[in-house]
Design a protein around this motif. Structure first.
Motif, mmCIF file in Angstrom:
data_model
loop_
_atom_site.group_PDB
_atom_site.id
_atom_site.type_symbol
_atom_site.label_atom_id
_atom_site.label_comp_id
_atom_site.label_asym_id
_atom_site.label_seq_id
_atom_site.Cartn_x
_atom_site.Cartn_y
_atom_site.Cartn_z
ATOM 1 N N PRO A 102 7.609 -56.425 3.844
ATOM 2 C CA PRO A 102 8.531 -57.616 3.549
ATOM 3 C C PRO A 102 9.706 -57.364 3.645
ATOM 4 O O PRO A 102 10.155 -56.716 3.475
ATOM 5 C CB PRO A 102 7.494 -58.019 2.105
ATOM 6 C CG PRO A 102 7.198 -56.810 1.528
ATOM 7 C CD PRO A 102 6.826 -55.970 2.506
ATOM 8 N N GLY A 103 10.581 -58.753 3.797
ATOM 9 C CA GLY A 103 11.965 -58.625 3.556
ATOM 10 C C GLY A 103 12.416 -58.306 5.157
ATOM 11 O O GLY A 103 11.897 -57.936 5.952
ATOM 12 N N PRO A 104 13.688 -58.341 5.065
ATOM 13 C CA PRO A 104 14.675 -57.773 6.122
ATOM 14 C C PRO A 104 14.292 -56.277 6.549
ATOM 15 O O PRO A 104 13.983 -55.442 5.581
ATOM 16 C CB PRO A 104 16.002 -58.133 5.986
ATOM 17 C CG PRO A 104 15.924 -59.296 4.762
ATOM 18 C CD PRO A 104 14.515 -58.815 4.041
ATOM 19 N N ILE A 105 14.936 -55.891 7.731
ATOM 20 C CA ILE A 105 14.878 -54.453 8.062
ATOM 21 C C ILE A 105 16.050 -53.864 8.190
ATOM 22 O O ILE A 105 16.704 -54.188 9.265
ATOM 23 C CB ILE A 105 14.029 -54.325 9.155
ATOM 24 C CG1 ILE A 105 12.572 -54.784 9.064
ATOM 25 C CG2 ILE A 105 13.661 -52.880 9.559
ATOM 26 C CD1 ILE A 105 11.709 -54.952 10.247
ATOM 27 N N PRO A 106 16.632 -53.057 7.159
ATOM 28 C CA PRO A 106 17.941 -52.579 7.417
ATOM 29 C C PRO A 106 18.062 -51.325 8.404
ATOM 30 O O PRO A 106 17.130 -50.742 8.582
ATOM 31 C CB PRO A 106 18.394 -52.238 6.015
ATOM 32 C CG PRO A 106 17.273 -51.855 5.442
ATOM 33 C CD PRO A 106 16.101 -52.750 5.888
ATOM 34 N N GLY A 107 19.287 -51.095 8.813
ATOM 35 C CA GLY A 107 19.540 -49.781 9.529
ATOM 36 C C GLY A 107 19.049 -49.748 11.041
ATOM 37 O O GLY A 107 18.600 -50.902 11.620
ATOM 38 N N ALA A 108 19.152 -48.651 11.693
ATOM 39 C CA ALA A 108 18.541 -48.420 12.912
ATOM 40 C C ALA A 108 16.959 -48.930 13.184
ATOM 41 O O ALA A 108 16.269 -48.449 11.872
ATOM 42 C CB ALA A 108 18.845 -47.228 13.635
ATOM 43 N N LEU A 111 20.620 -49.154 17.351
ATOM 44 C CA LEU A 111 21.377 -48.698 16.489
ATOM 45 C C LEU A 111 21.655 -49.645 15.297
ATOM 46 O O LEU A 111 21.701 -51.020 15.944
ATOM 47 C CB LEU A 111 22.638 -48.155 16.965
ATOM 48 C CG LEU A 111 22.396 -46.832 17.913
ATOM 49 C CD1 LEU A 111 23.726 -46.384 18.365
ATOM 50 C CD2 LEU A 111 21.602 -45.871 17.370
ATOM 51 N N ALA A 112 22.173 -49.553 14.121
ATOM 52 C CA ALA A 112 22.345 -50.337 13.134
ATOM 53 C C ALA A 112 23.624 -51.221 13.435
ATOM 54 O O ALA A 112 23.504 -52.581 13.164
ATOM 55 C CB ALA A 112 22.799 -49.613 11.950
ATOM 56 N N SER A 113 24.322 -50.949 14.606
ATOM 57 C CA SER A 113 25.639 -51.934 14.788
ATOM 58 C C SER A 113 25.253 -52.821 15.902
ATOM 59 O O SER A 113 25.826 -53.653 16.292
ATOM 60 C CB SER A 113 26.683 -51.123 15.231
ATOM 61 O OG SER A 113 26.405 -50.472 16.370
ATOM 62 N N SER A 114 23.955 -52.669 16.604
ATOM 63 C CA SER A 114 23.568 -53.467 17.944
ATOM 64 C C SER A 114 23.153 -54.895 17.184
ATOM 65 O O SER A 114 22.725 -54.940 16.297
ATOM 66 C CB SER A 114 22.272 -52.801 18.259
ATOM 67 O OG SER A 114 20.939 -53.005 17.540
#
Length: 831
Positions: A299-305, A334-337
């Motif tokens: 559940p919830g958002p998915i952080p990182g790559a 990638l996390a910045s995409s």
């Protein structure tokens, strides 16, 4: 240049006072006697057309005396007068009587000119308001379709000042695909004098950054005599109304098209088909890779790559839509995409290609750079796919040079609504895929894992799950090794689909195996199985009625309905006994290649109770093929069961190199597409045993016959090359024959059987040796524990320890005690 209010065709004066007055002379009854040229100009009738006709009939006007004046005096009134073209003119009408000798001889009528309701300052105020302060976009054109004047609202739309607009045609100052249609309609107004209804066109005003939608209506401008001397066009901005309508239409289409199936990939494709090209020029659906493996998302958002797998992609380019074959491509973001940022925040995002996050992501991949340059991508929307509190993936939407208008914040809201509707359908498809996979695994675990290859027959089978919303049914088949080298064949079908049907199928398959172990006849087995189904149905109904949360209208599957066919093949006699409970009759392919359906008593389906089952016995010659199947193989939505049975018969009659090849051919012929119902097929090629592999002796009830039985057994084993099995077999024969003489009744019979091979492997290096002793007593023996000084009670224990299997079966004349040895390769190598 023609100015407003001047007729470009007739050159008539602009002032109403300078316009001609029509003169008409009638008799006392209103019949026209004279008709002036000015009356012709005013009302459209020539003198030749008017003279001699009633004025009332001609222009819907009566002489003053006839309209209620009641006198022969002059009359001055404002009356409606109908022109020849049907239009009504409101004209001043003056009537002067013609009197002779006090008698009324007729009338002289002066018609017009029309009165001017707005004149002087009122007219100037109205014109000034329309052109400078009204929000209505107006343009006035002369007879040559040159601009006379335009309103301030029109000036804001076109961006062309009055000094450049006046005296020019539309195409000289406005450009676009709709200009020619606009001019054609205005020319039509000049030619016919009829108003042209509104039509739509799209344009981008100079003061805004996106295309607007306008409607244009053109109306004729007429002088007092009804002559068309120009055109007035009115333009209305309907952009917001059309956007709202288009968005509602898009959402309505999404609700109707997305989620038509419970297939995950197809649902994603439906989302891209709705979005392209009506909303975006490119759409892609990426889901978390773990979802496709049946994992439950966190559940919830998915952080990182994040690693995403692409399951649907569609692009609109140069006027055509194309679905890209993605084949489950996976990529790490990638996390910045932009995609990873969207999943990490859990919020949608709107970008331009020049934005740092997008430009950096594009620059990191030459392939992306080439694609952006090719399509001219300028605007991006990314929306997380969220349903029931979990994040499933991300949807990317872009616009290219084919759609110059960039995405705006209101488009972002529409994309979120569109994806939210699809997200529920995607989650439903994901959950269904997971549940269906689990159900199929359950069903596969309940079916035979490796089909047994008995010594008495060669078998091949196929099972195809249904392609409907559950895909899990209750069809099953089984091959059971019985005593005496016989083989039990079973095929059945539990009505319905889903976990309940699969679980019921597993229970019935287990029950059949347990019942077959005591060697009942086919009709006896079906009778006991029918009793079991009745009990299971009663238990299910009781469990459902005891559940307070149960919805009585729901499909509980409490009542169990099933069909079954059970057959027993004896390779020694070559006979096959079979019975069926509401199941389709089997088909038999004879050694000569002809195929037909067996005439077998139908029997009632399982679960009805109280009705008998009947069995039939027939010979299965060597080289024949017996086909057992479920109705899903021969019945479908494309054809009825009669056509399916005929196709099955024809397919079985065609030659095949093996049973496996024949199985494939039957399935490919009868089920060219995924079936709507699950289907099972079991093909059996019998292997009869010749007299050289069976030995039978009648045993005298005298105890001295035991020695003779041992001697006969040793001689037969020697002729079969099984001397290494002589010691064990001699002991077994001695014990079984002794028990039959001591505890059984005559007649007593000893039988030895040695098929070609034995076991599930079908290897030629193994061989079975079966020993059977039969007598007419129905009393079944049983193992018992003997005390240290007991003289008996160890015979059956000895048989059980020395052989691989043993048992007893009841016959119509008594019982048979049997045991079986599996002779491995090391035993046979000494022959």
């Amino acid at each position: 240049m023609v100015t407003f209010g001047q007729s470009p065709r007739e050159g008539d004066a602009a002032s109403p006072a300078d316009r001609p007055t029509g003169l008409v002379v009638t008799d006392a009854q209103g019949v026209v006697l004279s008709w002036s040229r000015s009356a012709e100009h005013l009302l459209g009738y020539t003198p030749a057309q008017a003279v001699g006709r009633s004025l009332k009939e001609l222009v819907d006007l009566a002489p003053p005396a006839a309209v209620g004046s009641g006198t022969r005096e002059e009359s001055h009134r404002v009356l409606p007068v109908r022109r020849r073209d049907g239009r009504l003119l409101t004209l001043p009408v003056s009537g002067h009587p013609l009197v002779s000798d006090s008698d009324l001889q007729g009338w002289v009528l002066a018609l017009g000119p029309p009165s001017d309701p707005l004149g002087g300052e009122a007219r100037e105020a109205l014109v000034e308001w329309l052109l400078n302060r009204s929000g209505t976009a107006l343009t006035v054109y002369d007879a040559e379709l040159r601009c006379v004047c335009q309103s301030a609202a029109m000036r804001r739309i076109t961006g062309v000042p009055d000094d450049l607009r006046r005296g020019r045609g539309l195409s000289e100052v406005v450009h676009g695909a709709s200009v020619a249609e606009w001019e054609r309609r205005m020319r039509r107004v000049l030619e016919t004098g009829e108003e042209q209804v509104a039509f739509d066109f799209r344009a981008m005003p100079p003061t805004v950054s996106r295309t607007h939608v306008y409607t244009v209506a053109a109306a004729p401008l007429r002088d007092a005599l009804g002559r068309t001397f120009g055109v007035c066009t009115a333009v209305s901005d309907v952009t917001e109304e059309r956007l709202i309508r288009e968005r509602l239409s898009l959402l309505n289409e999404a609700g109707a098209r997305i989620g038509s199936t419970l297939d995950l990939v197809r649902t994603a494709q439906e989302l891209t088909e709705v979005a392209v090209p009506e909303f975006a020029d490119f759409a892609r659906v990426d889901l978390l890779e773990g979802l496709l493996r049946g994992e439950e998302p966190a559940p919830g958002p998915i952080p990182g790559a994040v690693r995403l797998r692409r399951i649907a992609e569609r692009v609109w380019f140069e006027g055509s839509s194309e679905e890209v074959a993605v084949a489950g491509d996976a990529d790490v973001y990638l996390a910045s995409s932009p995609a990873a940022l969207c999943l990490a925040s859990g919020r949608s995002a709107l970008y331009r290609t020049s934005d740092p996050a997008v430009s950096a992501w594009i620059a990191a991949s030459p392939a992306r750079q080439a694609k952006v340059r090719r399509y001219g991508t300028h605007s991006w929307i990314l929306v997380p796919v969220r349903a029931r509190g979990t994040t499933l993936g991300v949807v990317m939407l872009t616009r290219t040079r084919d759609t110059p208008d960039p995405f705006e914040p209101e488009d972002l809201a529409l994309a979120e609504e569109l994806v939210s509707r699809a997200a529920v359908c995607l989650d439903n498809a994901r959950r269904f895929t997971r549940e269906r996979t689990a159900a199929l695994e359950l069903q596969r675990s309940l079916l035979p894992q490796g089909l047994l290859q008995p010594t008495a027959a060669a078998v091949a089978s196929r099972y195809l799950p249904a392609s409907n919303r559950t895909g899990v049914g209750g069809d099953w088949f089984d091959v059971i090794e019985l005593s005496g080298a016989r083989v039990g064949l079973v095929v059945g079908d539990v009505v319905g689909h889903g976990i309940h049907a699969a679980a019921t199928m597993g229970r019935l398959r287990t029950a059949v195996r347990a019942l077959a172990d005591v060697d009942p006849t086919p009709e006896e087995l079906l009778t006991r199985l029918d009793d079991l189904v009745i009990r299971l149905s009663a238990e299910s109904v009781g469990a459902v009625s005891a559940d307070p949360a149960h919805d009585s209208d729901a499909d509980t599957g409490a009542g169990i309905e099933a069909t079954c066919l059970y057959a027993v093949y004896d390779p020694v006699s070559g006979l096959c006994s079979m019975a069926r409970a509401g199941h389709p009759a089997p088909a038999l392919r004879a050694p000569d290649g002809t195929a037909s359906f067996l005439d077998l008593p139908a029997g009632p389906p399982l679960g009805l109770g109280g009705l008998p089952f009947e069995s039939a016995e027939l010979e299965l010659p060597e080289g024949s093929v017996l086909a057992l199947y479920t109705d899903g193989l021969v019945e479908s939505r494309q054809h009825d069961i009669g056509q399916g049975l005929d196709t099955l018969r024809q397919t079985l009659a065609t030659p095949a190199v093996s049973l496996e090849a024949l199985c494939d051919r039957v399935v490919e012929t009868l089920l060219p597409v995924r079936p709507s119902d699950d289907a099972a097929l079991l093909l059996v090629r019998p292997h009869p045993l010749g007299p050289e592999r069976v030995a039978v002796w009648n045993i005298s009830p005298d105890p001295v016959a035991v020695a003779q039985a041992r001697a006969d057994t040793l001689r037969k084993l020697g002729s079969w090359g099984l001397e290494e099995a002589a010691f064990v077999t001699e002991l077994v024969v001695s014990e079984l024959v002794t028990n039959a003489i001591r505890y059984g009744d005559t007649p007593i019979q000893l039988r030895l059987i040695t098929p070609q091979s034995s076991g599930t492997s079908g290897s030629a290096s193994t061989r079975a040796l079966i020993c059977e002793v039969s007598d007419s007593s129905s009393t079944a023996p049983h193992l018992r524990r003997s005390r240290a000084f007991d003289e008996g009670g160890r015979g059956l224990l000895l048989v059980a320890q020395l052989t691989d299997r043993w048992g007893t079966r009841q016959t119509t004349t008594g019982k048979t005690i049997w045991c079986e040895q599996t002779l491995q390769a090391d035993t046979l190598s000494s022959r």
